[in-house]
Scaffold this motif. Structure first.
Motif, PDB file in Angstrom:
ATOM      1  N   ASN A  31       0.865  -1.186   0.000  1.00 19.53           N
ATOM      2  CA  ASN A  31       0.000   0.000   0.000  1.00 19.53           C
ATOM      3  C   ASN A  31       0.897   1.229   0.000  1.00 19.53           C
ATOM      4  O   ASN A  31       1.977   1.215   0.603  1.00 19.53           O
ATOM      5  CB  ASN A  31      -0.879   0.002   1.273  1.00 19.53           C
ATOM      6  CG  ASN A  31      -1.537   1.359   1.510  1.00 19.53           C
ATOM      7  OD1 ASN A  31      -0.939   2.263   2.090  1.00 19.53           O
ATOM      8  ND2 ASN A  31      -2.750   1.519   1.027  1.00 19.53           N
ATOM      9  N   ASP A  32       0.471   2.274  -0.688  1.00 21.35           N
ATOM     10  CA  ASP A  32       1.178   3.555  -0.613  1.00 21.35           C
ATOM     11  C   ASP A  32       0.202   4.661  -0.971  1.00 21.35           C
ATOM     12  O   ASP A  32      -0.705   4.463  -1.792  1.00 21.35           O
ATOM     13  CB  ASP A  32       2.369   3.589  -1.579  1.00 21.35           C
ATOM     14  CG  ASP A  32       3.376   4.659  -1.183  1.00 21.35           C
ATOM     15  OD1 ASP A  32       4.398   4.326  -0.554  1.00 21.35           O
ATOM     16  OD2 ASP A  32       3.120   5.860  -1.468  1.00 21.35           O
ATOM     17  N   LYS A  33       0.415   5.815  -0.358  1.00 24.24           N
ATOM     18  CA  LYS A  33      -0.508   6.907  -0.689  1.00 24.24           C
ATOM     19  C   LYS A  33      -0.193   7.516  -2.051  1.00 24.24           C
ATOM     20  O   LYS A  33      -1.030   8.193  -2.631  1.00 24.24           O
ATOM     21  CB  LYS A  33      -0.518   7.969   0.413  1.00 24.24           C
ATOM     22  CG  LYS A  33       0.744   8.772   0.565  1.00 24.24           C
ATOM     23  CD  LYS A  33       0.543   9.827   1.633  1.00 24.24           C
ATOM     24  CE  LYS A  33       1.765  10.699   1.774  1.00 24.24           C
ATOM     25  NZ  LYS A  33       1.685  11.638   2.884  1.00 24.24           N
ATOM     26  N   SER A  62      -5.829  -1.161  -0.580  1.00 26.43           N
ATOM     27  CA  SER A  62      -6.093  -0.060   0.353  1.00 26.43           C
ATOM     28  C   SER A  62      -5.746  -0.493   1.785  1.00 26.43           C
ATOM     29  O   SER A  62      -5.414  -1.654   2.035  1.00 26.43           O
ATOM     30  CB  SER A  62      -7.587   0.288   0.295  1.00 26.43           C
ATOM     31  OG  SER A  62      -8.332  -0.826   0.782  1.00 26.43           O
ATOM     32  N   TYR A  63      -5.872   0.445   2.715  1.00 26.35           N
ATOM     33  CA  TYR A  63      -5.664   0.089   4.125  1.00 26.35           C
ATOM     34  C   TYR A  63      -6.621  -1.039   4.518  1.00 26.35           C
ATOM     35  O   TYR A  63      -6.237  -2.001   5.171  1.00 26.35           O
ATOM     36  CB  TYR A  63      -5.931   1.296   5.038  1.00 26.35           C
ATOM     37  CG  TYR A  63      -5.029   2.484   4.823  1.00 26.35           C
ATOM     38  CD1 TYR A  63      -3.660   2.333   4.653  1.00 26.35           C
ATOM     39  CD2 TYR A  63      -5.549   3.779   4.811  1.00 26.35           C
ATOM     40  CE1 TYR A  63      -2.836   3.437   4.466  1.00 26.35           C
ATOM     41  CE2 TYR A  63      -4.740   4.887   4.634  1.00 26.35           C
ATOM     42  CZ  TYR A  63      -3.383   4.703   4.452  1.00 26.35           C
ATOM     43  OH  TYR A  63      -2.571   5.796   4.279  1.00 26.35           O
ATOM     44  N   ARG A  64      -7.874  -0.911   4.090  1.00 30.30           N
ATOM     45  CA  ARG A  64      -8.886  -1.912   4.457  1.00 30.30           C
ATOM     46  C   ARG A  64      -8.553  -3.289   3.877  1.00 30.30           C
ATOM     47  O   ARG A  64      -8.851  -4.311   4.485  1.00 30.30           O
ATOM     48  CB  ARG A  64     -10.291  -1.458   4.012  1.00 30.30           C
ATOM     49  CG  ARG A  64     -10.745  -0.159   4.690  1.00 30.30           C
ATOM     50  CD  ARG A  64     -12.232   0.074   4.503  1.00 30.30           C
ATOM     51  NE  ARG A  64     -13.047  -0.871   5.260  1.00 30.30           N
ATOM     52  CZ  ARG A  64     -13.275  -0.770   6.564  1.00 30.30           C
ATOM     53  NH1 ARG A  64     -12.755   0.208   7.255  1.00 30.30           N
ATOM     54  NH2 ARG A  64     -14.017  -1.671   7.169  1.00 30.30           N
ATOM     55  N   GLU A  87      12.294  13.886  14.572  1.00 26.33           N
ATOM     56  CA  GLU A  87      11.553  14.901  13.793  1.00 26.33           C
ATOM     57  C   GLU A  87      10.373  14.276  13.061  1.00 26.33           C
ATOM     58  O   GLU A  87       9.381  14.943  12.781  1.00 26.33           O
ATOM     59  CB  GLU A  87      12.469  15.553  12.742  1.00 26.33           C
ATOM     60  CG  GLU A  87      13.550  16.438  13.312  1.00 26.33           C
ATOM     61  CD  GLU A  87      14.556  16.843  12.223  1.00 26.33           C
ATOM     62  OE1 GLU A  87      14.172  16.998  11.052  1.00 26.33           O
ATOM     63  OE2 GLU A  87      15.742  16.990  12.564  1.00 26.33           O
ATOM     64  N   GLU A  88      10.505  12.996  12.723  1.00 32.65           N
ATOM     65  CA  GLU A  88       9.434  12.337  11.966  1.00 32.65           C
ATOM     66  C   GLU A  88       8.189  12.091  12.827  1.00 32.65           C
ATOM     67  O   GLU A  88       7.115  11.850  12.285  1.00 32.65           O
ATOM     68  CB  GLU A  88       9.929  11.000  11.405  1.00 32.65           C
ATOM     69  CG  GLU A  88      10.817  11.115  10.198  1.00 32.65           C
ATOM     70  CD  GLU A  88      10.992   9.758   9.514  1.00 32.65           C
ATOM     71  OE1 GLU A  88      10.040   9.256   8.914  1.00 32.65           O
ATOM     72  OE2 GLU A  88      12.096   9.181   9.636  1.00 32.65           O
ATOM     73  N   TYR A  89       8.349  12.132  14.132  1.00 34.91           N
ATOM     74  CA  TYR A  89       7.199  11.818  14.999  1.00 34.91           C
ATOM     75  C   TYR A  89       6.084  12.835  14.810  1.00 34.91           C
ATOM     76  O   TYR A  89       4.954  12.477  14.492  1.00 34.91           O
ATOM     77  CB  TYR A  89       7.643  11.760  16.469  1.00 34.91           C
ATOM     78  CG  TYR A  89       6.572  11.190  17.377  1.00 34.91           C
ATOM     79  CD1 TYR A  89       6.113   9.891  17.202  1.00 34.91           C
ATOM     80  CD2 TYR A  89       6.021  11.941  18.411  1.00 34.91           C
ATOM     81  CE1 TYR A  89       5.123   9.355  18.027  1.00 34.91           C
ATOM     82  CE2 TYR A  89       5.043  11.410  19.241  1.00 34.91           C
ATOM     83  CZ  TYR A  89       4.606  10.125  19.042  1.00 34.91           C
ATOM     84  OH  TYR A  89       3.630   9.592  19.858  1.00 34.91           O
TER      85      TYR A  89
END
Ligand SMILES: NC(=O)c1ccc[n+]([C@@H]2O[C@H](COP(=O)([O-])OP(=O)(O)OC[C@H]3O[C@@H](n4cnc5c(N)ncnc54)[C@H](O)[C@@H]3O)[C@@H](O)[C@H]2O)c1
Length: 306
Positions: A31-33, A62-64, A87-89
Motif C-alpha cells: 500500500n502507498d498513498k 487499500s488500508y482496508r 523529527e518524523e514523529y
C-alpha cells in the motif's frame, strides 16, 4: 503467511523483495498513498518470480484490504532531509494513528512490525492506538544498529559477523549506545577475546560509526535499504517459522532496567506470537544511566505531542 506493507518506498520495497527472495511468505500486498507506486513495486517484485524459492502472490490494495494479513510492516515516512529521527514523529504521527485505526477497524488481527521512525515511539503509538496486546506490536528498534555493530566489529577483528553478539540498546536514534559489557565473540566475552587476540580500536569511535552509519548511506543515496530489509525479514522469519530468535527490538518495557510504560530496545525472544519474552540484561552503572537517558528522550518527545 500473508504479509502487508504500508509505505512502498525504499524500505517497504526492500522488505518485500527480501521476503520474496527468501521465500518467507506466500502472499505480499503493498500500500502507498502515492498513486501507482504500490502496484508498480508489486509488479517489479513479481517479475523475478522464477528466481524465488516458491511463487509469491503479489498485489496492492487499500488500508482496508490489509485486514486479512498475518503481519503488517509499517514503512511510511522518510529520512531524506531529516537530521534526527524524532523529527518524523510530529510530521507523521497523525497519519500513522489514522491508518492504523482504519486497518484495525477493518478486522486486522495479526502482528504489526513498526519500521517507520522514530520506530520505538511509533510502535508505542501503534500499541496504544490499536488496542492490541503488547506482544503483537514490535518496533524494529536497534536490531539494525546491532547488525551494523556486528559488521563493524567483524571487519575490525577479521571474523564472521554472525559470530559477533553485539548489543546496541535504547533508542533507535541519537541516544542509542553499545552495551560493551555484554558484547561477545562466539562463546567469549569481548574482553576475554581481546586478551587472547589483541586488536587496537576505540570503542567510542565504533559506537559513533554505528550511530552515524545511516546518515552516511543517506548522504550518498537518499535512503537505506539492504540492512533494514534484511533486519525486518529476520523478524518476519522468526514469527513465521516460530523460531524463538533473540533479536534487539523495541518492545513495551514493564520494569526492566527500572523503566516502565515506553517502547525501548532490549533483546526479545520472537516467535509465532510476536514478542514472547522481553529479556533484561545485567548492565553496569554507566549503561543503566544511558538506557535511562533514552527513556527520558523518548518520553519527553511523546509528552510534547500528546
Ligand atoms: N527502523 C529502522 O531501522 C529504519 C531504517 C530505515 C528507514 N526507516 C524509516 O522507514 C520509513 C520509510 O523510509 P523510506 O526510506 O522507505 O522512505 P521513502 O520516502 O522512500 O518511502 C516512504 C513511502 O511511504 C509513503 N507514505 C507516506 N505516508 C503514507 C501514508 N500515510 N500511507 C501510505 N503511504 C504513505 C510515501 O508515499 C513513500 O512512498 C521512514 O520513517 C524511515 O525513517 C526506519
Amino acid at each position: 503467511m500473508k504479509l502487508g506493507i504500508i509505505g512502498s518506498g525504499a524500505v517497504g520495497f526492500a522488505v518485500g523483495y527480501t521476503a520474496a527472495r527468501l521465500g518467507l511468505v506466500s502472499d505480499i500486498k503493498f500500500n502507498d498513498k502515492k498513486e501507482g507506486l504500490a502496484k508498480a513495486q508489486a509488479m517489479d517484485i513479481e517479475d523475478a518470480s522464477s528466481f524465488y524459492p516458491h511463487y509469491v502472490k503479489m498485489s496492492s490494495g487499500s488500508y482496508r484490504d490489509m485486514a486479512d494479513r498475518d503481519i503488517i510492516v509499517l514503512a511510511t515516512g522518510t529520512l531524506d532531509g531529516i537530521k534526527d529521527r524524532l523529527e518524523e514523529y510530529v510530521m507523521y504521527k497523525d497519519q500513522v494513528e489514522a491508518y492504523v485505526k482504519e486497518v484495525v477497524d477493518a478486522g486486522f488481527d495479526g502482528i504489526f512490525i513498526v519500521v517507520s521512525n522514530p520506530c520505538d515511539l511509533m510502535a508505542d503509538l501503534v500499541y496504544r492506538v490499536s488496542g492490541f496486546e503488547k506482544e503483537r506490536v514490535i518496533g524494529s528498534g536497534t536490531a539494525l544498529d546491532t547488525t551494523r555493530l556486528n559488521t563493524t566489529l567483524a571487519k575490525l577483528l577479521d571474523i564472521d559477523p554472525k559470530d559477533v553478539r553485539g548489543v546496541t540498546l535504547g533508542e533507535h536514534g541519537e541516544s542509542q549506545f553499545v552495551a560493551w559489557s555484554r558484547v561477545a565473540i562466539g562463546n567469549m566475552s569481548l574482553d576475554e577475546y581481546l586478551k587472547a587476540n589483541p586488536c587496537e580500536f576505540s570503542r567510542d569511535e565504533v559506537e559513533n560509526l554505528v550511530r552515524e552509519r545511516a546518515w552516511r548511506v543517506i548522504d550518498g543515496k537518499g535512503h537505506t535499504q539492504c540492512g533494514i530489509g534484511s533486519t525486518v525479514c529476520s523478524i518476519i522469519d522468526a514469527i513465521v517459522n516460530d523460531k524463538k530468535s533473540t533479536i534487539l527490538v523495541a518492545s513495551l518495557l514493564e520494569g526492566q532496567y527500572g523503566i516502565d510504560d515506553i517502547y525501548l530496545s532490549t533483546p526479545c525472544v520472537i516467535g509465532r506470537k510476536g514478542v514472547e519474552k522481553v529479556l533484561e540484561l545485567e548492565l553496569n552503572d554507566e549503561e543503566i544511566k544511558r538506557i535511562k537517558h533514552s527513556e527520558e528522550v523518548l518520553k519527553a518527545n511523546r509528552a510534547k505531542y500528546e
